[in-house]
Design a protein around this motif. Structure first.
Motif, mmCIF file in Angstrom:
data_model
loop_
_atom_site.group_PDB
_atom_site.id
_atom_site.type_symbol
_atom_site.label_atom_id
_atom_site.label_comp_id
_atom_site.label_asym_id
_atom_site.label_seq_id
_atom_site.Cartn_x
_atom_site.Cartn_y
_atom_site.Cartn_z
ATOM 1 N N THR A 163 0.824 -1.204 0.000
ATOM 2 C CA THR A 163 0.000 0.000 0.000
ATOM 3 C C THR A 163 0.858 1.253 0.000
ATOM 4 O O THR A 163 0.579 2.224 -0.713
ATOM 5 N N GLN A 197 2.475 1.848 -3.396
ATOM 6 C CA GLN A 197 1.509 2.300 -4.384
ATOM 7 C C GLN A 197 1.136 3.765 -4.204
ATOM 8 O O GLN A 197 0.969 4.493 -5.188
ATOM 9 N N LEU A 198 0.998 4.226 -2.954
ATOM 10 C CA LEU A 198 0.326 5.490 -2.699
ATOM 11 C C LEU A 198 1.181 6.572 -2.045
ATOM 12 O O LEU A 198 0.843 7.749 -2.158
ATOM 13 N N ARG A 213 -4.553 -1.307 -7.731
ATOM 14 C CA ARG A 213 -3.919 0.021 -7.709
ATOM 15 C C ARG A 213 -4.964 1.112 -7.854
ATOM 16 O O ARG A 213 -4.960 2.106 -7.111
ATOM 17 N N ASN A 252 -7.260 1.235 -4.648
ATOM 18 C CA ASN A 252 -6.603 1.837 -3.488
ATOM 19 C C ASN A 252 -6.437 3.341 -3.653
ATOM 20 O O ASN A 252 -6.571 4.095 -2.684
ATOM 21 N N GLN A 253 -6.132 3.784 -4.885
ATOM 22 C CA GLN A 253 -6.003 5.230 -5.120
ATOM 23 C C GLN A 253 -7.348 5.920 -4.917
ATOM 24 O O GLN A 253 -7.413 7.031 -4.382
ATOM 25 N N ALA A 310 -7.888 6.149 -1.174
ATOM 26 C CA ALA A 310 -6.965 7.042 -0.481
ATOM 27 C C ALA A 310 -7.187 8.509 -0.829
ATOM 28 O O ALA A 310 -6.663 9.386 -0.142
ATOM 29 N N HIS A 311 -7.920 8.807 -1.893
ATOM 30 C CA HIS A 311 -8.117 10.179 -2.350
ATOM 31 C C HIS A 311 -8.589 11.076 -1.207
ATOM 32 O O HIS A 311 -9.461 10.673 -0.431
#
Length: 316
Positions: free
Chosen positions: A38, A41-42, A239, A242-243, A246-247
């Motif tokens: 995670t 990725q972020l 991906r 999760n994005q 998470a925004h």
């Protein structure tokens, strides 16, 4: 054998129990690797770094327990998710089996569910589990991205606090941010259960040979191999999901102001423009490192419990 079979003709209690135990196993073995994935990725801090650098930086800065940030949602949640996923998988398998999606077993031991039947059961089970999985994964992602070592310094003190802040700013439906991305991601269970069954059938060809694997060993090997197939195909959708969840990270989360939710298309475009095609595969290495042992053990527990409970009917 009846000519028709409804989904509700078999309550999936055996599958639910086996799935719950499988979920606990997966969390115990794999959560630390998921945290690393995670963050790769972020977190822009680790944009140009690999899994081992992120692991080393996390351990030095925050200690070993940082790998288990956000573990409470999956410890409870993944067990519930796998209970729904694998419980419904068992039901869908039986439904398809009793409604004609069968073939003769090459070993001459009777009828069995076709490979397509196992695949469709996996697809339907993945979509069935998405409404439960989305809020649990959302809380996990937001807790994992907090870099502060002291709990008092973090915006979210735990999963309940995170959920409360999210509901205050975006309403109850904010807990389902990223749901469409989750559907696309979970549709890839079609390939996981196709690969698992294909591998089990391949290993069965060693029957009677000196190196014939036991059924438990076959479950371990097939489960681990199926997970690698799954992640190879599912990582771009993971991906994106999760994005979306998470925004607007790495921008700060507001406690009071509602944040417009991004779409699958807008997030995919953003990832491609920022990082190209490689951006969709960030975090694949820790996925692979985690996937084989955690899913091998999870399949071992799930399939073993089904056999112990006398519930397996679709594989001969």
């Amino acid at each position: 054998m009846p000519t028709s079979y409804g989904l509700m003709d078999h309550f999936p209690s055996d599958g639910l129990v086996a799935g719950f135990a499988s979920g606990l196993t997966k969390v115990a073995v794999g959560h630390g690797f998921d945290t690393i994935k995670t963050r790769i990725q972020l977190n822009p801090t680790f944009r140009n770094h690999g899994a081992f650098h992120v692991l080393n930086a996390t351990l030095k800065r925050e200690g070993f327990l940082a790998l288990y940030k956000g573990v409470t949602p999956p410890a409870v949640g993944w067990s519930l998710i796998d209970s729904v996923l694998l419980g419904s998988l068992h039901t869908y398998r039986l439904f398809l089996f009793h409604n004609g999606m069968t073939e003769d077993d090459s070993s001459g031991m009777g009828r069995r569910l076709t490979l397509l039947g196992h695949s469709l059961a996996g697809l339907f089970a993945g979509l069935t589990s998405a409404p439960l999985a989305t809020p649990i994964e959302l809380l996990k992602v937001r807790l994992q991205l907090q870099m502060q070592k002291a709990v008092s310094d973090r915006q979210f003190k735990g999963p309940i606090d995170c959920a409360q802040q999210l509901v205050r700013s975006e309403g109850v439906l904010g807990l389902w941010t990223g749901f469409t991305g989750g559907l696309l991601y979970r549709a890839n269970f079609f390939y996981m259960f196709l690969a698992f069954e294909a591998c089990m059938r391949g290993l069965s060809r060693f029957h009677g040979m000196p190196y014939e694997p036991s059924i438990g060993v076959a479950n371990l090997v097939a489960g681990g191999g199926a997970s690698l197939c799954f992640w190879t195909l599912a990582i771009p959708f993971d991906r994106i999901k999760n994005q979306m969840m998470a925004h607007p990270y790495p921008l700060p989360y507001s406690e009071r102001t509602s944040i417009p939710r991004p779409s699958v298309v807008s997030i995919a475009r953003q990832i491609y423009l920022d990082q190209g095609l490689r951006g969709f595969y960030r975090g694949l290495l820790p996925c692979f490192i985690r996937a084989f042992p955690s899913n091998a053990c999870a399949f071992f527990v799930y399939e073993g419990l089904l056999r112990m409970l006398g519930a397996e009917q679709t594989r001969r």
